[in-house]
Design a protein around this motif. Sequence first.
Motif, PDB file in Angstrom:
ATOM      1  N   LEU A 156     -17.017   5.783 -43.235  1.00 38.49           N
ATOM      2  CA  LEU A 156     -15.644   5.486 -42.855  1.00 38.49           C
ATOM      3  C   LEU A 156     -15.525   4.294 -41.912  1.00 38.49           C
ATOM      4  CD1 LEU A 156     -14.366   9.133 -42.226  1.00 38.49           C
ATOM      5  CD2 LEU A 156     -13.626   7.609 -44.062  1.00 38.49           C
ATOM      6  N   GLY A 157     -16.667   3.882 -41.343  1.00 40.92           N
ATOM      7  CA  GLY A 157     -16.630   2.799 -40.373  1.00 40.92           C
ATOM      8  C   GLY A 157     -16.024   3.230 -39.057  1.00 40.92           C
ATOM      9  N   LYS A 158     -16.253   4.505 -38.698  1.00 43.28           N
ATOM     10  CA  LYS A 158     -15.706   5.054 -37.460  1.00 43.28           C
ATOM     11  C   LYS A 158     -16.856   5.552 -36.586  1.00 43.28           C
ATOM     12  CE  LYS A 158     -11.425   6.520 -39.741  1.00 43.28           C
ATOM     13  NZ  LYS A 158     -10.618   5.417 -39.184  1.00 43.28           N
ATOM     14  N   SER A 159     -16.534   5.831 -35.334  1.00 43.10           N
ATOM     15  CA  SER A 159     -17.550   6.343 -34.427  1.00 43.10           C
ATOM     16  C   SER A 159     -17.816   7.817 -34.716  1.00 43.10           C
ATOM     17  CB  SER A 159     -17.104   6.178 -32.975  1.00 43.10           C
ATOM     18  OG  SER A 159     -16.026   7.059 -32.690  1.00 43.10           O
ATOM     19  N   ASP A 160     -18.993   8.311 -34.279  1.00 43.73           N
ATOM     20  CA  ASP A 160     -19.323   9.720 -34.454  1.00 43.73           C
ATOM     21  C   ASP A 160     -18.305  10.608 -33.751  1.00 43.73           C
ATOM     22  OD1 ASP A 160     -21.505   8.794 -35.804  1.00 43.73           O
ATOM     23  OD2 ASP A 160     -22.976   9.294 -34.246  1.00 43.73           O
ATOM     24  N   ALA A 161     -17.851  10.158 -32.595  1.00 46.64           N
ATOM     25  CA  ALA A 161     -16.884  10.954 -31.828  1.00 46.64           C
ATOM     26  C   ALA A 161     -15.553  11.079 -32.574  1.00 46.64           C
ATOM     27  CB  ALA A 161     -16.667  10.324 -30.457  1.00 46.64           C
ATOM     28  N   GLN A 162     -15.127   9.982 -33.210  1.00 45.79           N
ATOM     29  CA  GLN A 162     -13.872  10.018 -33.966  1.00 45.79           C
ATOM     30  C   GLN A 162     -13.947  11.027 -35.107  1.00 45.79           C
ATOM     31  OE1 GLN A 162     -13.740   5.600 -34.577  1.00 45.79           O
ATOM     32  NE2 GLN A 162     -11.553   5.856 -34.168  1.00 45.79           N
ATOM     33  N   VAL A 163     -15.050  11.013 -35.827  1.00 44.85           N
ATOM     34  CA  VAL A 163     -15.215  11.927 -36.966  1.00 44.85           C
ATOM     35  C   VAL A 163     -15.380  13.354 -36.482  1.00 44.85           C
ATOM     36  CG1 VAL A 163     -16.729  12.554 -38.892  1.00 44.85           C
ATOM     37  CG2 VAL A 163     -16.116  10.152 -38.509  1.00 44.85           C
ATOM     38  N   SER A 164     -16.112  13.535 -35.409  1.00 43.35           N
ATOM     39  CA  SER A 164     -16.304  14.877 -34.859  1.00 43.35           C
ATOM     40  C   SER A 164     -14.982  15.508 -34.448  1.00 43.35           C
ATOM     41  CB  SER A 164     -17.250  14.820 -33.658  1.00 43.35           C
ATOM     42  OG  SER A 164     -17.428  16.103 -33.098  1.00 43.35           O
ATOM     43  N   ALA A 165     -14.020  14.675 -34.045  1.00 43.02           N
ATOM     44  CA  ALA A 165     -12.731  15.184 -33.577  1.00 43.02           C
ATOM     45  C   ALA A 165     -11.969  15.912 -34.678  1.00 43.02           C
ATOM     46  CB  ALA A 165     -11.888  14.034 -33.026  1.00 43.02           C
ATOM     47  N   PHE A 166     -12.178  15.486 -35.955  1.00 49.75           N
ATOM     48  CA  PHE A 166     -11.448  16.155 -37.036  1.00 49.75           C
ATOM     49  C   PHE A 166     -12.360  16.871 -38.032  1.00 49.75           C
ATOM     50  CE2 PHE A 166     -11.949  11.717 -38.559  1.00 49.75           C
ATOM     51  CZ  PHE A 166     -12.617  11.927 -39.746  1.00 49.75           C
ATOM     52  N   ALA A 167     -13.692  16.634 -37.950  1.00 47.64           N
ATOM     53  CA  ALA A 167     -14.595  17.248 -38.930  1.00 47.64           C
ATOM     54  C   ALA A 167     -15.794  17.934 -38.289  1.00 47.64           C
ATOM     55  CB  ALA A 167     -15.081  16.198 -39.929  1.00 47.64           C
ATOM     56  N   GLY A 168     -15.812  18.026 -36.962  1.00 42.51           N
ATOM     57  CA  GLY A 168     -16.932  18.670 -36.275  1.00 42.51           C
ATOM     58  C   GLY A 168     -16.861  20.189 -36.344  1.00 42.51           C
ATOM     59  N   LYS A 169     -17.782  20.838 -35.669  1.00 42.09           N
ATOM     60  CA  LYS A 169     -17.815  22.308 -35.671  1.00 42.09           C
ATOM     61  C   LYS A 169     -16.568  22.895 -35.026  1.00 42.09           C
ATOM     62  CE  LYS A 169     -22.855  22.829 -35.721  1.00 42.09           C
ATOM     63  NZ  LYS A 169     -24.048  23.381 -35.008  1.00 42.09           N
ATOM     64  N   THR A 170     -16.066  22.228 -34.006  1.00 42.82           N
ATOM     65  CA  THR A 170     -14.830  22.680 -33.350  1.00 42.82           C
ATOM     66  C   THR A 170     -13.867  21.498 -33.266  1.00 42.82           C
ATOM     67  OG1 THR A 170     -15.836  22.208 -31.189  1.00 42.82           O
ATOM     68  CG2 THR A 170     -15.978  24.485 -32.019  1.00 42.82           C
ATOM     69  N   PRO A 171     -13.230  21.151 -34.397  1.00 47.57           N
ATOM     70  CA  PRO A 171     -12.344  19.982 -34.420  1.00 47.57           C
ATOM     71  C   PRO A 171     -11.162  20.126 -33.470  1.00 47.57           C
ATOM     72  CG  PRO A 171     -12.082  21.305 -36.404  1.00 47.57           C
ATOM     73  CD  PRO A 171     -13.270  21.856 -35.684  1.00 47.57           C
ATOM     74  N   ARG A 172     -10.799  19.011 -32.848  1.00 47.95           N
ATOM     75  CA  ARG A 172      -9.703  19.009 -31.886  1.00 47.95           C
ATOM     76  C   ARG A 172      -8.376  18.615 -32.519  1.00 47.95           C
ATOM     77  NH1 ARG A 172     -13.671  16.037 -29.573  1.00 47.95           N
ATOM     78  NH2 ARG A 172     -12.406  14.119 -29.658  1.00 47.95           N
ATOM     79  N   LYS A 173      -8.436  18.054 -33.713  1.00 46.99           N
ATOM     80  CA  LYS A 173      -7.199  17.659 -34.384  1.00 46.99           C
ATOM     81  C   LYS A 173      -7.380  17.792 -35.888  1.00 46.99           C
ATOM     82  CE  LYS A 173      -8.302  12.703 -34.400  1.00 46.99           C
ATOM     83  NZ  LYS A 173      -7.814  11.364 -34.017  1.00 46.99           N
ATOM     84  N   GLY A 174      -6.252  17.841 -36.594  1.00 40.93           N
ATOM     85  CA  GLY A 174      -6.298  17.988 -38.040  1.00 40.93           C
ATOM     86  C   GLY A 174      -6.549  16.665 -38.753  1.00 40.93           C
ATOM     87  N   ILE A 175      -6.842  16.749 -40.040  1.00 42.56           N
ATOM     88  CA  ILE A 175      -7.041  15.565 -40.872  1.00 42.56           C
ATOM     89  C   ILE A 175      -5.677  15.102 -41.369  1.00 42.56           C
ATOM     90  CG2 ILE A 175      -8.118  14.648 -42.965  1.00 42.56           C
ATOM     91  CD1 ILE A 175     -10.300  16.759 -42.640  1.00 42.56           C
TER      92      ILE A 175
END
Length: 215
Positions: free
Chosen positions: A29-48
């Motif tokens: 996606l050309g994004k940082s790991d933190a950005q992806v983790s925010a919506f696709a990590g084990k405990t996402p903080r926001k929706g897709i």
Amino acid sequence: MKISNTRLSNLRRLMTERKLRGTDLAQLLGKSDAQVSAFAGKTPRKGIGDQIAREIEQVLDLPTGYLDVPVTVDEQGNAVVLGTTGRKLPVIGSVAAGVWCEAIDLFQPGDAEEWIEAPGPVGPHAFILRIDGFSMIPKFQEGDKVVIDPDLDAQPGHFVVAKRAHDKAVTFKQLRKEGEEFYLYALNPDWPERIIRLTEEWHLCGRARWKITDL
């Protein structure tokens, strides 16, 4: 199920199937790991959201709207569409599929044995193939219905419908590549003609997008 939950569920299933890590998705996606983790990590903080959903579909070579369609997994581990949206598609067997491959045109009411609503966005020439035979078991059983979209590009690993020129025979197989050669591959290990080299005699009619299962 909320659209954000549906998207997350579909994304996690795809990442498992393709053995993708969060870092792999971030790189695509050309994004940082933190950005992806925010919506696709084990405990996402926001929706897709809509924009990122479309970006994910693009980098994963998925049809637009794929992440938005609710699915479940059957006993064989296949993704099965739950919701239905869009126009109705004709359900046809292999003989009719041969005619469809020759003249890409829209079926009219009465031309098909059954009509089923498309489970999501499809191209203008999409149809539903009723599987004949047992060459693709255990993933596909005889009688299964598979959405075929002639407007999608087929890559190795995809399931495709192909037609042979001299006798108009139609087959549903997995497309594979070895070196510079392409092959049609039957999943059933006991199938007599398991590997067919894709020569000029064969024409790819379309790529499978979804399997529709009657629950």
